[in-house]
Design an enzyme around this catalytic site. Structure first.
Site, PDB file in Angstrom:
ATOM      1  N   GLY A   1      -0.466   9.065   1.716  1.00 31.75           N
ATOM      2  CA  GLY A   1       0.129  10.389   1.780  1.00 31.75           C
ATOM      3  C   GLY A   1       1.309  10.477   2.721  1.00 31.75           C
TER       4      GLY A   1
ATOM      5  CG  ASP B   1      -7.219  11.025   7.059  1.00 32.12           C
ATOM      6  OD1 ASP B   1      -8.130  11.511   6.351  1.00 32.12           O
ATOM      7  OD2 ASP B   1      -6.141  10.631   6.587  1.00 32.12           O
TER       8      ASP B   1
ATOM      9  N   GLY C   1       0.807  -1.208   0.000  1.00 33.89           N
ATOM     10  CA  GLY C   1       0.000   0.000   0.000  1.00 33.89           C
ATOM     11  C   GLY C   1       0.844   1.264   0.000  1.00 33.89           C
ATOM     12  CE  LYS C   2       4.411   2.725  -4.034  1.00 33.08           C
ATOM     13  NZ  LYS C   2       4.998   3.189  -5.312  1.00 33.08           N
TER      14      LYS C   2
END
Length: 242
Positions: free
Chosen positions: A51, A166, A48-49
């Protein structure tokens, strides 16, 4: 000559505060960089990637599968790192991702937590787009209920209240049984339960999921209820995506 001295004092204070915060986390497993490199096979598998950095899959010597988030090198990284480790280290709940340890060597900042087989909720939605609507609604209801339980725990079950700031499908991970777990506490803020309105110097969150009071105080003050607004926003967006 006065201005450089000011910045030096500010930097020393910031580093001292970070060391103080990390000292409180010593009961957690502190991995050395070479250890992390070894059990991730030199960061070979990206899962995963985001911010704040890239997540890699790893295997601990005892056989446990883990996910390792390597934070990007940015001005906020020190704060992001402290926020995430400090927040996750205080939690223990079926709907919150479990923190296993961390690595902090120079500019290298990594967080080691449990590996969840089904990835994030947004990935799961994309993969199962062809599922029947009735089946999907039942599954989605159970997932959202689990996220709500996780938020309730963060707001009322911890010794110190944790506001996530978030909540979105990308930050909800699913295990092999599709049990949801809230993750990614980089923007989280610790506060006393008696605090109602919170004072923030910046807007936190992702466009499309931000509570209205975060954008304008016309809608009221920012509080732990802002996480609930985000929950409602992403429920609507997730349902509309069907």
């Amino acid at each position: 000559m006065v201005e450089p001295a000011f910045f030096i004092r500010k930097r020393k204070t910031s580093n001292a505060q970070r060391r103080k915060n990390l000292k409180a986390l010593t009961p957690l497993k502190h991995y050395h960089y070479n250890e992390v490199k070894r059990f991730t096979n030199s960061f070979a598998c990206v899962v995963g990637k985001g911010g704040f950095g890239t997540v890699y899959k790893g295997n601990l010597p005892d056989g446990r599968k883990v996910a390792v988030k390597v934070l990007k090198d940015s001005k906020r990284n020190g704060e992001d790192f402290i926020n995430e480790v400090a927040s996750m280290s205080q939690t223990s709940h079926v709907n919150i991702v479990s923190l296993i340890g961390f690595c902090y060597e120079g500019s290298k900042r990594m967080i080691v937590y449990e590996f969840l087989e089904n990835g994030s909720l947004d990935q799961f939605i994309s993969t199962n787009a062809a599922s029947s609507i009735a089946e999907w609604r039942r599954t989605l209801y159970e997932i959202l209920l689990g996220v709500a339980r996780g938020l309730e725990y963060l707001h009322y079950g911890c010794k110190t209240r944790i506001v996530h700031f978030d909540i979105k499908p990308q930050n909800v991970l699913l295990d092999c049984n599709l049990c949801p777990k809230v993750s990614d506490f980089g923007l989280a803020k610790l506060c006393e339960k008696k605090e109602s309105i919170m004072s923030l110097l910046d807007t936190r969150g992702t466009i499309g999921y931000i509570a209205p009071e975060m954008i304008s105080r016309v809608y009221g003050g920012v509080s732990h209820k802002s996480d609930v607004e985000r929950q409602e926003n992403y429920e609507k967006i997730t349902c509309y995506s069907r």
